[in-house]
Design a protein around this motif. Structure first.
Motif, PDB file in Angstrom:
ATOM      1  N   UNK A 193      58.618  48.888  13.668  1.00 28.70           N
ATOM      2  CA  UNK A 193      57.433  48.829  14.781  1.00 28.70           C
ATOM      3  C   UNK A 193      57.732  47.330  15.098  1.00 28.70           C
ATOM      4  N   UNK A 194      57.245  47.083  16.273  1.00 33.83           N
ATOM      5  CA  UNK A 194      57.486  45.821  17.157  1.00 33.83           C
ATOM      6  C   UNK A 194      56.055  45.368  17.636  1.00 33.83           C
ATOM      7  N   UNK A 195      56.062  43.989  17.708  1.00 32.37           N
ATOM      8  CA  UNK A 195      55.030  43.391  18.326  1.00 32.37           C
ATOM      9  C   UNK A 195      53.685  43.347  17.005  1.00 32.37           C
ATOM     10  N   UNK A 196      52.477  43.187  17.292  1.00 31.71           N
ATOM     11  CA  UNK A 196      51.476  43.784  16.553  1.00 31.71           C
ATOM     12  C   UNK A 196      51.414  45.080  16.046  1.00 31.71           C
ATOM     13  N   UNK A 197      52.059  46.226  16.624  1.00 27.92           N
ATOM     14  CA  UNK A 197      52.200  47.364  16.228  1.00 27.92           C
ATOM     15  C   UNK A 197      50.886  48.271  16.843  1.00 27.92           C
ATOM     16  N   UNK A 198      49.931  47.611  17.360  1.00 29.44           N
ATOM     17  CA  UNK A 198      48.698  48.264  17.728  1.00 29.44           C
ATOM     18  C   UNK A 198      48.941  48.957  18.941  1.00 29.44           C
ATOM     19  N   UNK A 199      49.841  48.670  20.034  1.00 30.92           N
ATOM     20  CA  UNK A 199      50.030  49.322  20.999  1.00 30.92           C
ATOM     21  C   UNK A 199      50.044  51.041  20.727  1.00 30.92           C
ATOM     22  N   UNK A 200      49.356  51.654  21.696  1.00 29.48           N
ATOM     23  CA  UNK A 200      49.489  53.255  21.350  1.00 29.48           C
ATOM     24  C   UNK A 200      50.792  53.692  21.763  1.00 29.48           C
ATOM     25  N   UNK A 201      51.281  55.008  21.407  1.00 30.61           N
ATOM     26  CA  UNK A 201      52.481  55.441  21.479  1.00 30.61           C
ATOM     27  C   UNK A 201      52.362  56.738  21.924  1.00 30.61           C
ATOM     28  N   UNK A 202      52.102  57.178  23.334  1.00 31.71           N
ATOM     29  CA  UNK A 202      51.947  58.642  23.676  1.00 31.71           C
ATOM     30  C   UNK A 202      53.316  59.255  23.463  1.00 31.71           C
ATOM     31  N   UNK A 203      53.307  60.432  22.879  1.00 29.29           N
ATOM     32  CA  UNK A 203      54.645  61.151  22.335  1.00 29.29           C
ATOM     33  C   UNK A 203      54.314  62.509  22.577  1.00 29.29           C
ATOM     34  N   UNK A 204      55.399  63.400  22.706  1.00 23.96           N
ATOM     35  CA  UNK A 204      55.570  64.922  22.503  1.00 23.96           C
ATOM     36  C   UNK A 204      56.674  65.285  21.889  1.00 23.96           C
ATOM     37  N   UNK A 205      56.632  66.374  20.849  1.00 24.52           N
ATOM     38  CA  UNK A 205      57.964  66.698  20.513  1.00 24.52           C
ATOM     39  C   UNK A 205      58.711  67.599  21.281  1.00 24.52           C
ATOM     40  N   UNK A 206      59.993  67.383  21.051  1.00 26.74           N
ATOM     41  CA  UNK A 206      60.892  67.927  22.223  1.00 26.74           C
ATOM     42  C   UNK A 206      60.649  69.555  22.003  1.00 26.74           C
ATOM     43  N   UNK A 207      60.394  70.121  20.900  1.00 27.94           N
ATOM     44  CA  UNK A 207      60.284  71.687  20.940  1.00 27.94           C
ATOM     45  C   UNK A 207      59.032  71.929  21.518  1.00 27.94           C
ATOM     46  N   UNK A 208      58.029  70.910  21.556  1.00 28.71           N
ATOM     47  CA  UNK A 208      56.653  71.521  22.045  1.00 28.71           C
ATOM     48  C   UNK A 208      56.871  71.406  23.840  1.00 28.71           C
ATOM     49  N   UNK A 209      57.917  70.125  24.085  1.00 35.59           N
ATOM     50  CA  UNK A 209      58.110  70.087  25.362  1.00 35.59           C
ATOM     51  C   UNK A 209      58.673  71.257  26.176  1.00 35.59           C
ATOM     52  N   UNK A 210      59.922  71.759  25.278  1.00 34.39           N
ATOM     53  CA  UNK A 210      60.493  73.105  25.805  1.00 34.39           C
ATOM     54  C   UNK A 210      59.543  74.338  25.954  1.00 34.39           C
ATOM     55  N   UNK A 211      58.499  74.306  24.926  1.00 36.96           N
ATOM     56  CA  UNK A 211      57.488  75.399  24.897  1.00 36.96           C
ATOM     57  C   UNK A 211      56.599  75.313  26.301  1.00 36.96           C
ATOM     58  N   UNK A 212      56.438  73.873  26.520  1.00 34.43           N
ATOM     59  CA  UNK A 212      55.657  73.647  27.750  1.00 34.43           C
ATOM     60  C   UNK A 212      56.266  73.936  29.089  1.00 34.43           C
TER      61      UNK A 212
END
Length: 304
Positions: A193-212
């Motif tokens: 983790x970096x900084x205060x760690x409170x920053x949000x991290x929008x993410x997606x699993x690559x397998x769901x991205x493929x399905x998308x």
């Protein structure tokens, strides 16, 4: 099955998507800047293009119904010098401009284009706001890149081509990206983790991205902008904890201080130290269902 042309199909996401779509029975054409020694591999055909010379092998478009655009230099590969800023912008705009000019000039019958953008559209900022697709853009460099990126993609609408733009979060997968960089540290019990760690991290699993992408290909009338992010809102601290847990590790080490990242990366550090919540309700309302909907589910296969 329809033929698909992928620009930027040799990177982390592109490589996965080519494999995923090929397994589904699609015939995939890939544009590459490298010399094409093997024009066909495992059912995938490779075609040369050159942005500097404004050239695309016209054979790449033969029988193609849909273009998937994944082009763009890695935004986090180094400090944002003046030269680097220009490269980041041009690598996104010039590729789309060239594709557009070829489709227009040669009257190529493309039905749909699926182009990339990023949640950086909303700006690098940590707030209580949850951003949907109709939210205003940010005012920093990341937001400026995304606005230009999306503007270039929207050119295809003038040709009557159905245009879909995906604002992606961090793509998590074993073979590359953020996971490949941080997993070796977590495996050793090091806090990532970096900084205060409170920053949000929008993410997606690559397998769901493929399905998308698969889902969008099957939806004939789908168009517009969609956030490509998992339903679960997590912080950088949450991600670091889950990554350590996936290797049965814990860590008492402190987060990497913000000042160290600023010294190393300059302004680019803002994308590591800031992050907002981004919502996925629009794509879910179209009928898409995320399978890897929690960070623990996404990371659980990576444990040793």
């Amino acid at each position: 099955m329809k033929k698909i042309l992928i620009a930027g199909g040799t990177g982390f996401v592109g490589g996965y998507l080519v494999s995923h779509l090929t397994k589904l029975g699609y015939e995939v054409h890939v544009l590459t800047r490298q010399s094409v020694a093997e024009p066909e591999e495992n059912g995938t055909k490779f075609f040369k293009w050159d942005l500097d010379k404004s050239y695309i092998d016209l054979k790449a478009f033969e029988g193609v119904d849909t273009i998937i655009n994944l082009t763009g230099e890695n935004i986090s590969a180094g400090r944002w010098t003046t030269k680097r800023r220009l490269e980041l912008i041009e690598s996104r705009m010039l590729s789309l401009n060239l594709l557009y000019e070829y489709v227009k000039h040669h009257a190529i019958a493309i039905n749909k284009i699926i182009s990339s953008s990023a949640v950086g559209y909303y700006g690098a900022r940590t707030t209580d706001t949850i951003f949907s697709e109709d939210a205003n853009s940010g005012s920093d460099f990341l937001a400026d890149i995304c606005k230009l990126w999306e503007k270039a993609a929207r050119q295809f609408e003038s040709l009557g081509i159905k245009t879909v733009i995906l604002r992606k979060g961090i793509v998590l997968g074993k073979e590359g990206g953020m996971y490949a960089k941080l997993a070796p540290l977590a495996r050793l019990g090091i806090n990532v983790s970096v900084g205060d760690g409170k920053q949000y991290l929008p993410w997606i699993d690559i397998r769901d991205l493929g399905r998308l992408y698969e889902f969008i290909l099957h939806q004939e009338d789908l168009r517009g902008v969609y956030n490509a992010v998992a339903p679960q809102h997590i912080t950088m601290n949450d991600f670091a904890y889950s990554l350590l847990k996936s290797f049965d590790k814990t860590s008492f080490l402190p987060n990497v201080p913000a000042f160290m990242l600023k010294l190393l990366y300059g302004e680019m550090s803002t994308m590591l130290l800031q992050g907002s919540r981004v919502i996925d309700e629009k794509i879910k309302s179209m009928g898409f269902k995320f399978y890897y909907d929690t960070i623990d589910h996404s990371l659980e296969r990576h444990g040793t």
